[in-house]
Enzyme design. Sequence first.
Site, PDB file in Angstrom:
ATOM      1  N   ASP A 191     -10.388  -2.620  -5.832  1.00  0.00           N
ATOM      2  CA  ASP A 191      -9.397  -1.701  -5.272  1.00  0.00           C
ATOM      3  C   ASP A 191      -9.631  -0.292  -5.825  1.00  0.00           C
ATOM      4  OD1 ASP A 191      -7.158  -0.373  -4.324  1.00  0.00           O
ATOM      5  OD2 ASP A 191      -5.812  -2.061  -4.681  1.00  0.00           O
ATOM      6  N   HIS A 247      -8.482  -4.119  -1.530  1.00  0.00           N
ATOM      7  CA  HIS A 247      -7.275  -3.376  -1.154  1.00  0.00           C
ATOM      8  C   HIS A 247      -6.854  -3.727   0.271  1.00  0.00           C
ATOM      9  CE1 HIS A 247      -4.442  -0.036  -1.582  1.00  0.00           C
ATOM     10  NE2 HIS A 247      -4.686   0.215  -0.310  1.00  0.00           N
ATOM     11  N   CYS A 293       0.843  -1.195   0.000  1.00  0.00           N
ATOM     12  CA  CYS A 293       0.000   0.000   0.000  1.00  0.00           C
ATOM     13  C   CYS A 293       0.883   1.252   0.000  1.00  0.00           C
ATOM     14  CB  CYS A 293      -0.971  -0.032   1.180  1.00  0.00           C
ATOM     15  SG  CYS A 293      -2.252   1.235   1.142  1.00  0.00           S
TER      16      CYS A 293
END
Length: 260
Positions: A196, A228, A151
């Site tokens: 996502d 995500h 991330c």
Amino acid sequence: MRRDSSIASMRGSYPPGQCCTRGQLQSGPLTGSMTKIENDFDAYISLPGNMIASNGHGLLLLSDAMGLYQNTKLLADSFAHQGYICLAPDIFRGDPVPLNIPEIFDFQAWLSGGSTGDNGHTAEHIDPIILMACKALRDLGCNRIGAAGYCFGAKYVVRHCSTTIDCGFIAHPSFVEEEELNALSGPLSVAAAEVDDIFPVSMRNISEATLQGLQLPYQIVLYGGTSHGFATRADMDVQLERFGKEQAFKQAIAWFEEFL
């Protein structure tokens, strides 16, 4: 989460948002320890149980927005169990985002100035930490360094895979600029979630086209049934999430074994 399509062509992924903190806290015993790098910032280091079994390579683990919490430390230990000297620097200098933050949290304010307004989390603040962490790994005898970024941390794998990092793996990346992808000079592996808002299909297509043009080893693997954050914050009681998390880790290991 609504995104401004006008900036799509400028990015390989969108900036961090609320979904970057959503997920489950993992459980398990830790085998690494906290340390201080150059008397400047904290880091979590995990070593192979028997240093004779070490493959001699260093691995930089760059976390999601929650920093050095349990999930990051467990990942570092998992990489160490595979023979890597794994170092996870505190890229937020003690100012991470809490897991599952309220919707009212101002992500942009945190990025620009941190929780106190004078501790920003932009490249000018984080790049020096990456460089010092890589130096620390080299001081430990690591001649080659791989990096795994999740991330938020994925951006800095991409940024430094053209300079101090030899090989990169990223999962559900955020805030990656297309120009950063264009500057890559090392192999890159990408683990992508099916759902996502930060790295949607349009961004995957941009990233794929960019990577194709570089003529470097690369891969983009899409994990069905995931969203995500799955590679760090999966619900281990949900089969597809658990499978995705475990396979993304195996993807990273296979990539480093081949190209690092």
